[in-house]
Design an enzyme around this catalytic site. Sequence first.
Site, PDB file in Angstrom:
ATOM      1  N   CYS A   1      -0.395   1.279   7.329  1.00  0.00           N
ATOM      2  CA  CYS A   1      -0.916   1.523   5.974  1.00  0.00           C
ATOM      3  C   CYS A   1      -2.212   2.321   6.001  1.00  0.00           C
ATOM      4  O   CYS A   1      -2.418   3.191   5.157  1.00  0.00           O
ATOM      5  CB  CYS A   1      -1.083   0.198   5.231  1.00  0.00           C
ATOM      6  SG  CYS A   1       0.522  -0.569   4.860  1.00  0.00           S
TER       7      CYS A   1
ATOM      8  N   GLU B   1       0.823  -1.211   0.000  1.00  0.00           N
ATOM      9  CA  GLU B   1       0.000   0.000   0.000  1.00  0.00           C
ATOM     10  C   GLU B   1       0.856   1.259   0.000  1.00  0.00           C
ATOM     11  O   GLU B   1       0.586   2.207  -0.739  1.00  0.00           O
ATOM     12  CB  GLU B   1      -0.916   0.039   1.238  1.00  0.00           C
ATOM     13  CG  GLU B   1      -1.857  -1.108   1.367  1.00  0.00           C
ATOM     14  CD  GLU B   1      -1.312  -2.233   2.244  1.00  0.00           C
ATOM     15  OE1 GLU B   1      -0.148  -2.656   2.032  1.00  0.00           O
ATOM     16  OE2 GLU B   1      -2.032  -2.715   3.113  1.00  0.00           O
TER      17      GLU B   1
END
Length: 157
Positions: A91, A60
């Site tokens: 993330c 991510e």
Amino acid sequence: MYKPSDDDLKFMRYALRVASIADKYFGEVPVGSIAVKEGKIIAAGLNRPITSKDPTAHAEITAIRRAAHREGAYRIPNVDLYVTLEPCTMCIGAIIHARIRRLFYSAPDPKVGVISTGVYQVIEKGLNHKLEIFGGLLADESSSMLKDFFFRRRKFR
């Protein structure tokens, strides 16, 4: 209940292909992520914290960095993120700060996933940014890829 569109499934399949690269070429946990703007993929990222010696090198984070660089801004509010595994707290923090519009994830992560553990529900209350989250897209395929990876790791130790 959310019914994924054909495009959502197409993008998640692409993220799964990116995840397979993490395993096949780098021996990393197979997690992939893609950033999509106006129906077009603008960035991709795969999991590489071990080989890059960077604990922040999650799929991510890599996809967000590339998308922000491409867009020339640190906020990318018209971007959707597709990830093959439910994001961790690090993330989700990056996703929120980038002002990602929508998050689609595949397999749940009951140990450290922000939705499964209830972390997101706690932090969401104080946020100005309202992130739309959709989970479970092609979850069986992603879970199978992850289980196979860890099975092989245990088998050859």
